[in-house]
Design an enzyme around this catalytic site. Structure first.
Site, PDB file in Angstrom:
ATOM      1  N   HIS A  18       0.841  -1.209   0.000  1.00 52.39           N
ATOM      2  CA  HIS A  18       0.000   0.000   0.000  1.00 52.39           C
ATOM      3  C   HIS A  18       0.871   1.252   0.000  1.00 52.39           C
ATOM      4  O   HIS A  18       0.617   2.197  -0.754  1.00 52.39           O
ATOM      5  CB  HIS A  18      -0.896   0.040   1.255  1.00 52.39           C
ATOM      6  N   LYS A  42     -16.068  -8.017   2.404  1.00 51.91           N
ATOM      7  CA  LYS A  42     -15.071  -8.590   3.323  1.00 51.91           C
ATOM      8  C   LYS A  42     -15.628  -8.691   4.735  1.00 51.91           C
ATOM      9  O   LYS A  42     -16.539  -7.945   5.103  1.00 51.91           O
ATOM     10  CB  LYS A  42     -13.813  -7.713   3.339  1.00 51.91           C
ATOM     11  N   SER A 130      -3.049  -7.664   2.815  1.00 63.05           N
ATOM     12  CA  SER A 130      -3.371  -7.528   4.235  1.00 63.05           C
ATOM     13  C   SER A 130      -3.716  -8.888   4.829  1.00 63.05           C
ATOM     14  O   SER A 130      -3.373  -9.178   5.979  1.00 63.05           O
ATOM     15  CB  SER A 130      -4.550  -6.567   4.417  1.00 63.05           C
TER      16      SER A 130
HETATM   17  O1  PNS Z   1      -8.674  -2.845  -0.390  1.00 61.40           O
HETATM   18  P1  PNS Z   1      -9.951  -3.324  -1.015  1.00 61.40           P
HETATM   19  O2  PNS Z   1     -10.803  -4.080  -0.015  1.00 61.40           O
HETATM   20  O3  PNS Z   1      -9.735  -4.108  -2.280  1.00 61.40           O
HETATM   21  O4  PNS Z   1     -10.753  -2.012  -1.436  1.00 61.40           O
HETATM   22  C1  PNS Z   1     -12.052  -2.090  -1.974  1.00 61.40           C
HETATM   23  C2  PNS Z   1     -12.779  -0.758  -1.749  1.00 61.40           C
HETATM   24  C3  PNS Z   1     -12.859  -0.476  -0.271  1.00 61.40           C
HETATM   25  C4  PNS Z   1     -12.011   0.329  -2.456  1.00 61.40           C
HETATM   26  C5  PNS Z   1     -14.195  -0.887  -2.362  1.00 61.40           C
HETATM   27  O5  PNS Z   1     -14.874  -1.933  -1.726  1.00 61.40           O
HETATM   28  C6  PNS Z   1     -14.966   0.423  -2.240  1.00 61.40           C
HETATM   29  O6  PNS Z   1     -14.808   1.291  -3.068  1.00 61.40           O
HETATM   30  N1  PNS Z   1     -15.803   0.549  -1.190  1.00 61.40           N
HETATM   31  C7  PNS Z   1     -16.588   1.748  -0.967  1.00 61.40           C
HETATM   32  C8  PNS Z   1     -18.074   1.507  -1.308  1.00 61.40           C
HETATM   33  C9  PNS Z   1     -18.289   1.535  -2.804  1.00 61.40           C
HETATM   34  O7  PNS Z   1     -18.264   2.574  -3.438  1.00 61.40           O
HETATM   35  N2  PNS Z   1     -18.502   0.330  -3.380  1.00 61.40           N
HETATM   36  C10 PNS Z   1     -18.756   0.188  -4.802  1.00 61.40           C
HETATM   37  C11 PNS Z   1     -17.482   0.080  -5.578  1.00 61.40           C
HETATM   38  S1  PNS Z   1     -17.856  -0.300  -7.240  1.00 61.40           S
END
Ligand code: PNS
Length: 163
Positions: A18, A42, A130
């Site tokens: 990251h 998750k 992670s």
């Molecule tokens: O580190 P990750 O878990 O791969 O990140 C994923 C994350 C948190 C960036 C994604 O789940 C996200 O954007 N969450 C916010 C809610 C949202 O907008 N979801 C729709 C994405 S298309």
């Protein structure tokens, strides 16, 4: 015009992978907002959003154009609100691509004025996640090669306590 990028993720916990992506993004944009976000797919995070924010703050203190925020909503809405032109994500391997591609298309549909920019991870961080860090720390393994030294002890103490 200030070119703002948002770098979203779960960061549960932040890893050297990251930090590498955030550092490289900070060289490409005028301002980078690292956004501690919720991934509905998750399990409950091991660290609270505030803890994750503080850890990222600690490891990016030397990056003047990086700020941290917490998102409790849709990424596309946040990107629109702050006037960001890009969503920066790290891409480790082909296995990441399908999921990331899907999110990029969905975000583009929700807010067309921002581009998703993928930065490929360095070879040494390709396997790093992670979840890998959590697995190793949980069983008492050495994670010093995987997380920034400034947050190493916080991470190990917390994850060992979870056992
Ligand atoms: O580190 P990750 O878990 O791969 O990140 C994923 C994350 C948190 C960036 C994604 O789940 C996200 O954007 N969450 C916010 C809610 C949202 O907008 N979801 C729709 C994405 S298309």
């Amino acid at each position: 015009m200030r070119r703002i990028a948002v770098c979203p993720g779960s960061f549960d916990p932040p890893t050297l992978g990251h930090l590498d992506i955030i550092t490289r993004a900070s060289k490409l944009f005028d301002k980078v907002i690292v956004l501690v976000s919720r991934n509905a797919g998750k399990a409950t995070p091991s660290f609270t959003a505030t803890e994750r924010m503080l850890m990222i703050q600690a490891v990016t203190a030397d990056l003047d154009n990086v700020v941290i925020d917490i998102l409790d909503g849709l990424l596309a809405d946040y990107v629109r609100t702050v006037g960001a032109i890009a969503i920066v994500k790290g891409l480790r391997a082909v296995s990441d691509f399908e999921y990331e591609f899907q999110m990029a298309l969905a975000n583009k549909k929700l807010y067309a004025d921002a581009e998703t920019v993928f930065l490929t991870t360095t070879a040494e961080n390709m396997y790093l996640s992670s979840s890998v860090v959590k697995q190793i720390a949980y069983f008492g393994g050495d994670i010093s090669h995987f997380v920034p030294s400034a947050i190493h002890d916080d991470i190990t103490q917390r994850l060992i306590k979870e056992r």
